[in-house]
Design a protein around this motif. Structure first.
Motif, short mmCIF file in Angstrom:
data_model
loop_
_atom_site.label_atom_id
_atom_site.label_comp_id
_atom_site.label_asym_id
_atom_site.label_seq_id
_atom_site.Cartn_x
_atom_site.Cartn_y
_atom_site.Cartn_z
N ILE A 169 3.78 2.01 10.52
CA ILE A 169 2.58 2.27 9.72
C ILE A 169 1.36 1.76 10.48
N THR A 170 0.42 2.66 10.78
CA THR A 170 -0.78 2.25 11.51
C THR A 170 -1.77 1.56 10.58
N ARG A 171 -2.67 0.82 11.19
CA ARG A 171 -3.65 0.03 10.43
C ARG A 171 -4.53 0.91 9.55
N GLU A 172 -4.75 2.16 9.95
CA GLU A 172 -5.64 3.06 9.20
C GLU A 172 -5.03 3.50 7.87
N HIS A 173 -3.72 3.40 7.74
CA HIS A 173 -3.03 3.86 6.53
C HIS A 173 -3.19 2.83 5.41
N ASP A 174 -3.36 3.29 4.18
CA ASP A 174 -3.50 2.38 3.02
C ASP A 174 -2.29 1.46 2.87
N LEU A 175 -1.12 1.96 3.26
CA LEU A 175 0.10 1.17 3.14
C LEU A 175 0.04 -0.11 3.96
N TRP A 215 12.94 -14.92 5.17
CA TRP A 215 13.02 -15.45 3.80
C TRP A 215 11.91 -14.89 2.92
N ASN A 216 10.72 -14.69 3.48
CA ASN A 216 9.63 -14.07 2.71
C ASN A 216 9.92 -12.60 2.45
N TRP A 217 10.48 -11.93 3.47
CA TRP A 217 10.80 -10.51 3.31
C TRP A 217 11.86 -10.31 2.23
N ILE A 218 12.92 -11.13 2.27
CA ILE A 218 13.99 -10.99 1.27
C ILE A 218 13.47 -11.35 -0.12
N ASP A 219 12.72 -12.44 -0.21
CA ASP A 219 12.21 -12.87 -1.53
C ASP A 219 11.27 -11.85 -2.16
N LYS A 220 10.54 -11.12 -1.32
CA LYS A 220 9.56 -10.16 -1.85
C LYS A 220 10.00 -8.72 -1.59
N SER A 221 11.29 -8.53 -1.40
CA SER A 221 11.79 -7.20 -1.04
C SER A 221 11.55 -6.17 -2.15
N GLU A 222 11.65 -6.60 -3.41
CA GLU A 222 11.42 -5.65 -4.51
C GLU A 222 9.98 -5.17 -4.52
N GLU A 223 9.02 -6.11 -4.30
CA GLU A 223 7.61 -5.71 -4.26
C GLU A 223 7.35 -4.81 -3.06
N ALA A 224 7.98 -5.14 -1.91
CA ALA A 224 7.80 -4.31 -0.71
C ALA A 224 8.35 -2.90 -0.95
N LEU A 225 9.52 -2.82 -1.60
CA LEU A 225 10.13 -1.52 -1.88
C LEU A 225 9.26 -0.70 -2.83
N ILE A 268 6.03 -0.84 -3.12
CA ILE A 268 4.87 -0.34 -2.37
C ILE A 268 5.28 0.83 -1.49
N LEU A 269 6.40 0.68 -0.77
CA LEU A 269 6.86 1.75 0.13
C LEU A 269 7.19 3.03 -0.64
N SER A 270 7.76 2.88 -1.83
CA SER A 270 8.20 4.06 -2.58
C SER A 270 7.03 4.97 -2.98
N LYS A 271 5.86 4.39 -3.10
CA LYS A 271 4.68 5.19 -3.46
C LYS A 271 4.33 6.20 -2.36
N TYR A 272 4.75 5.88 -1.14
CA TYR A 272 4.40 6.73 0.00
C TYR A 272 5.62 7.41 0.61
N ALA A 312 9.07 9.28 5.16
CA ALA A 312 10.06 10.22 4.63
C ALA A 312 11.36 10.26 5.44
N PHE A 313 11.26 10.25 6.76
CA PHE A 313 12.47 10.44 7.57
C PHE A 313 13.31 9.16 7.71
N SER A 314 12.71 8.01 7.36
CA SER A 314 13.46 6.75 7.39
C SER A 314 13.84 6.27 5.99
N TRP A 315 13.18 6.80 4.99
CA TRP A 315 13.35 6.32 3.60
C TRP A 315 14.81 6.30 3.15
N PRO A 316 15.64 7.35 3.41
CA PRO A 316 17.02 7.32 2.95
C PRO A 316 17.82 6.12 3.45
N PHE A 317 17.46 5.57 4.62
CA PHE A 317 18.19 4.42 5.17
C PHE A 317 17.62 3.10 4.68
#
Length: 841
Positions: A175-181, A218-228, A230-234, A241-246
Motif C-alpha cells: 500500500i503506497t503512502r498516497e492511498h487512504d489505507l 505482538w502489536n500486530w496480533i493484538d490489533k489484528s481484528e482492527e487491521a482486518l 480496515i483492510l476489508s473496506k478496500y 484483491a489478489f492477496s485478500w483470499p490468503f
C-alpha cells in the motif's frame, strides 16, 4: 478429401509417447535442427526412469535448450493421455518467447482465451497451455483455490527462481503512502513504532522513502481484528484483491512493515498448498540453471530435499559459454566505479551492445546524464528488442533486473554488473539488515549475481566481457566468507578474473595508462584472441563437480515444517522445531537471535510472558531485532582505558591478508558518500569507528533511541553523529525537523552520559541552518568535502600497514600513522567538520 488412413496397414495412428520419437515426427521449421546431446540425454533419462516422480528439477546450462525439453515432456504426457498440461513462465515477455519456440518446433499449444477463460483444448488434455506465473498464482486465479480448482496433471515452471519471486509478490499487500489505507493503518500502529526506533519513526512520518520499521508482532496480533476491519473496506481494490483470499482468514499469521513510502503486509508462511492445481499435480517440474542454488524451492514451493539433491542434469558438461570477468579496481585503484561508468555509458558507434545491470533505480542517474537508455519496468521488452534490432549506439541500463532478460550474441558483448544486488521488499530488507552473515541471505545474493552473469551468454558458443564494479560487489565475490556460495562454474570464472587482474596490473607501467590495459583486454575478447580462448578453455576444464550436501536443506526443511505448524495453530511444536535449528545449526549469536525472535512470535499466542522472555534473549544477541515490550534498558558505552592502537590492530588482524583488508576498507568507504541509503551509510560509519580504534555503536538502530552513530573509548572523548546521507546535494539549508532531531539526540546523550566530553556532528550536504530552526547545543557540520577528506585519509592510513609485518608494529608507529593522516583525536575534532551558519531571513 482423400482418406489416407484407409491405405495404412494399421487402423489407427498410434501416438508417440517417447519425447525423442515425438521430436523426430514434428513438423518443425528448417532452422530447428536435431536434438542436442544434452537434450537427448535428459529426455531419455526422464522417460526411462523419472517419468512418474512428483517433484523433479531439471538443471541445464544456459543455451542448452531447457524450453524444448519442457515442451516435449508435456507433449509426451498429452500423447499418453495424462493431461491437462501447463507450461508456466515468469512473465509475459518470456511467454511470447516460449510460444515462438513452440511454433518453430511444431508443438501445438493453446493460450488463455481473450475473455480470461481456460480453453477446452487444455482442460480436455488435447494441447498444452503456455501462460505466465501471475495467471496461475494469485488470489483470483482462473485455476481456482482450495477444493474448487481445475485439475492439472503436469506443470512445468520455466526459470523457476524468477517464478518464486513472483509467487511471493502474489501473497504480499503493498500500500503506497498516497492511498487512504496507508494513513488508517499508520494511525492504528503509530504508538507502537517509536519504541522500535524514535529517529526512524520521525523519518517515516516525514515520508522518507528508505526508512522503515517492522510493526512488532505482538502489536500486530493484538490489533489484528482492527487491521482486518480496515483492510476489508478496500478488499475489492487491486492493491488488496489478489492477496485478500490468503490474508483474510490468517491475519495473525502475517507480518507488516511501514516505510515513509509504503506499508507491506505478507504471510510469514506462504501457503502454496492453496493453489491446488499446482499442489496436487502428478508431476511438478522446475527448470533451473546450473549456476542456481535450488534450496529455496523447499520453503517456497514445498519441494522435498531429495528432489533438490537429485536433479536431472547433464554431468558430462560442467560449463558452457565464455565469460571474461574484468575487475577494474583490482587492476588499478584509479579504475573505480565512476571511471568505468563514465567511459562505458557514453554513446559510441560500435557493432555490439553494451548493457549495465544496476542494483537500484537510484544508480541509473549517472547513466541518464551520460545519455544511456534506462527503461522502466513496462519497457523491458522494448529495450531488449531495441538491441536485437542492432541499435547499439547507446548503453542500455536495467535496474534491479537480474533474470528474465536474454541478451545473446551481438545484443550484448559487454555487460556491466554495477554493485551488489539490492533487496526491494521491506521483508527482504529487514532480513538483510538482521542476518548479514547467514547462509540463507548470502545464497540469495550469490543467486542474483549469477542470474546477472548469465544474461549475456546464452549458448555454448556465446561470449561476453563482463565488468564487475562497485566495492560491495567486489568484496562479496572475492571474500572467502562469501564467494563459497557461488556455483563451481562461477567460482572458476571469478578465479580467472582474479588472474586476469593480476596479469593486467603487471602490464601497467609509467608509460601505460591503466585504462589502456582494460581496452586491450576488451579487444582480446571481442576480436577473439586465440590465446585468450585457449587459456579460458584450459582453466574451465579444471572444474570439479560439486557433490557436497548443504546444511541449508535441513534448516529450510525445519523452517517450513515449523511455519506450517504455526499456521495450523500448533505453536508449541513449531517453536520446538525452531529451537532445533538454534541448537544444531546456529553458531553466530546474531543468527541465533534471529531464530529466537521467530520462536518468540510462535510462543506469543500461548504465553505472552514466555514470548517476551524469548524476545529479550533474541534482542540481547542481535540488537537489530525488535526491542521487547519490557526488560531492556540502554547500557552506557563506557570509556575503557585501553590502548587505541590495540583495537586498531585487532580490526586489521580480522583479515587474511592486506588485499582482504583493503577490500573491507573500500567496501566501507564506498558507502560513506551522500546518496547512499541511511542503513548502509550508518552501518559504514559504525565500522569506520572500529577501524579507527573506537568503541562504536548505532544507538538509534540498536537501542531504538539516541543518535545514528556514537564513538568513544579514546581519551574519554565521545563523538555523536546524526547522518543525513539521503539529503540531496543541492539542498540549501538544514530544516527545522533535522535540527529538532539533532537537539533530541544531544539531550539523550546528556541524559545518559551527563557532562562527558562530546563532539557533536551533523553529517549533511549544507551548513546553512534555516531561519525557522535552532540548535540547542554546540554542533558542527560535516559536508561533502570534509567527508571526502576523511575517506581519503582513512584509506591512506590503512595503506600504511602494507609496508610492515603486523606483529612488528609498535603503538608508537601506529600512532605515527594516525598523526600523519590527521586521524588523531584533535584532528578528528577540527579537520572534518565546520561551524554552521544561521540564516537571518
Amino acid at each position: 478429401m482423400v482418406d489416407f488412413r484407409k491405405r495404412l496397414n494399421k487402423p489407427e495412428i498410434e501416438k508417440k509417447i517417447n519425447p525423442i520419437e515425438i521430436y523426430s515426427s514434428l513438423d518443425r521449421r528448417s532452422v530447428a535442427g536435431p536434438l542436442r546431446p544434452a537434450q537427448h540425454k535428459i529426455l531419455t533419462e526422464w522417460f526411462d526412469s523419472r517419468l512418474n516422480e512428483k517433484d523433479l528439477i531439471i538443471k541445464l546450462h544456459t543455451g542448452e535448450g531447457k524450453t524444448l525439453i519442457g515442451l516435449l515432456i508435456l507433449q509426451s504426457k498429452i500423447n499418453s493421455g495424462n493431461g491437462p498440461c501447463l507450461f508456466v513462465c515468469p512473465n509475459k515477455y518470456l511467454v511470447a518467447q516460449v510460444k515462438r519456440d513452440a511454433r518453430k518446433f511444431g508443438i501445438n499449444f493453446c493460450s488463455i482465451e481473450d475473455d480470461g477463460s481456460l480453453p477446452n483444448e487444455f482442460i480436455d488434455g488435447e494441447k498444452l497451455l503456455i501462460t505466465h506465473v501471475q495467471k496461475v498464482f494469485n488470489g483470483k486465479t482462473i485455476f481456482g483455490l482450495g477444493n474448487d480448482y481445475i485439475p492439472v496433471s503436469n506443470i512445468i515452471l520455466d526459470d523457476s527462481h524468477a517464478c518464486i519471486d513472483s509467487i511471493k509478490n502474489t501473497f504480499t499487500i503493498n500500500i503506497t503512502r498516497e492511498h487512504d489505507l496507508y494513513s488508517e493503518l499508520f494511525e492504528l500502529f503509530k504508538d507502537a513504532l517509536p519504541e522500535q526506533g524514535e529517529g526512524t519513526f520521525l523519518e517515516i512520518s516525514n515520508g522518507d522513502y528508505n526508512s522503515f520499521l517492522p510493526i512488532p508482532y505482538w502489536n500486530w496480533i493484538d490489533k489484528s481484528e482492527e487491521a482486518l476491519e480496515i483492510l476489508s473496506k478496500y478488499r475489492t481494490e487491486n492493491e488488496i484483491a489478489f492477496s485478500w483470499p490468503f490474508i483474510k482468514d490468517s491475519i495473525k499469521n502475517c507480518q507488516a512493515f511501514v516505510s515513509g513510502n509504503n506499508i507491506e503486509i505478507a504471510p510469514i508462511h506462504i501457503p502454496i498448498e492453496k493453489f491446488s492445481s499446482f499442489n496436487n499435480a502428478n508431476q511438478r517440474i522446475l527448470m533451473s540453471a546450473t549456476t542456481q542454488d535450488d534450496s529455496f524451492f523447499i520453503k517456497g514451493l514445498g519441494f522435498n530435499a531429495n528432489a533438490i539433491q537429485n536433479p536431472l542434469h547433464n554431468p558430462e558438461q560442467l560449463w558452457s559459454g565464455e565469460k571474461m570477468l574484468i575487475i577494474p579496481s583490482l587492476i588499478d585503484d584509479t579504475l573505480d566505479r565512476d571511471k568505468i561508468v563514465n567511459i562505458m555509458a557514453k554513446p559510441s558507434e560500435k557493432k555490439f551492445g553494451i548493457v549495465s545491470l544496476v542494483s537500484s533505480f537510484k544508480k541509473t542517474e549517472t547513466y541518464k546524464k551520460l545519455d544511456s537508455i534506462v527503461p522502466k519496468s513496462g519497457e523491458i521488452g522494448a529495450a531488449v528488442d531495441h538491441l536485437k534490432k542492432r541499435n547499439f549506439r547507446q548503453t542500455v541500463v536495467f535496474a534491479n533486473r537480474y533474470d528474465g532478460i536474454d541478451l545473446p550474441d551481438e545484443t550484448c558483448r559487454i555487460l556491466i554488473i554495477d554493485g551488489r544486488p539490492y533487496f526491494y521488499s521491506l521483508a527482504d530488507r529487514y532480513e538483510e539488515s538482521n542476518r548479514l552473515g547467514s547462509d540463507s541471505l548470502n545464497i540469495k545474493i550469490a543467486q542474483k549475481i549469477e542470474q546477472g552473469l548469465g544474461r549475456s551468454v546464452r549458448g555454448e558458443k556465446d561470449y561476453c566481457l563482463i565488468f564487475l564494479i562497485g566495492a560491495d560487489l567486489i568484496k562479496f565475490i572475492k571474500s572467502s566468507r562469501t564467494n563459497k556460495y557461488f556455483s563451481s562454474q562461477t567460482k572458476k570464472q571469478i578465479e580467472i578474473g582474479m588472474e586476469i587482474a593480476k596479469m593486467a596490473s603487471e602490464d601497467i607501467s609509467d608509460k601505460t595508462e591503466p585504462y589502456e590495459v582494460i581496452r586491450s583486454l576488451m579487444l582480446q575478447s571481442i576480436q577473439r584472441d586465440e590465446g585468450w580462448k585457449e587459456f579460458y578453455k584450459e582453466e574451465m576444464n579444471k572444474i570439479q563437480a560439486n557433490n557436497s550436501s548443504s546444511k541449508i536443506y535441513d534448516v529450510l526443511t525445519l523452517e517450513r515444517k515449523a511455519a506450517v505448524l504455526n499456521y495450523t495453530g500448533e505453536y508449541e511444536k513449531a517453536r520446538n522445531l525452531i529451537q532445533a535449528i538454534v541448537d544444531k545449526h546456529c553458531i553466530d549469536e546474531s543468527e541465533k537471535g534471529w531464530y529466537m525472535q521467530i520462536m518468540a512470535r510462535y510462543a506469543y499466542l500461548l504465553s505472552k510472558t514466555d514470548s517476551n522472555t524469548l524476545q529479550k534473549s533474541a534482542f540481547l544477541k542481535n540488537h537489530e531485532l525488535l526491542k521487547p515490550k519490557e526488560g531492556i534498558t540502554y547500557k552506557r558505552l563506557e570509556f575503557i582505558n585501553e590502548n587505541r592502537t590495540k583495537r586498531i590492530l585487532e580490526w586489521v588482524k580480522q583479515h587474511q591478508d592486506f588485499e582482504d583488508l583493503m577490500l573491507s576498507v573500500e567496501d566501507v568507504l564506498a558507502d560513506l558518500q551522500f546518496g547512499t541509503s541511511a542503513e548502509k551509510f550508518e552501518t559504514a560509519f559504525k565500522e569506520l569507528g572500529h577501524m579507527l580504534g573506537f568503541l562504536s555503536e548505532r544507538p538509534d538502530k540498536e537501542f531504538k533511541k539516541g543518535p545514528d552513530n556514537l564513538w568513544c573509548g579514546v581519551g574519554n572523548q565521545y563523538f555523536i553523529f546524526e547522518c543525513k546521507s539521503e539529503v540531496k546535494i543541492e539542498r540549501t539549508e538544514i530544516n527545522k525537523h533535522e535540527a529538532g532531531q539533532m537537539n533530541t539526540h544531544c539531550a539523550w546523550f546528556e541524559g545518559q552520559y551527563s557532562d562527558a566530553p562530546v563532539h557533536r556532528i551533523l553529517v549533511i550536504p549544507t551548513k546553512n541552518l534555516s531561519y525557522h530552526a535552532d540548535l540547542t547545543h554546540k554542533v558542527q557540520i560535516m559536508r561533502r568535502g570534509k567527508l571526502k577528506s576523511l575517506r581519503h585519509n582513512v584509506k591512506s592510513f590503512l595503506k600504511e600497514f602494507n609496508k610492515y609485518e603486523i606483529e612488528s608494529l609498535t603503538d608508537e608507529k601506529i600512532q605515527e600513522f594516525l598523526n600523519m593522516n590527521k586521524l588523531d583525536i584533535d584532528s578528528l575534532k577540527t579537520e572534518y567538520s565546520e561551524n554552521y551558519r544561521k540564516k537571518t531571513s
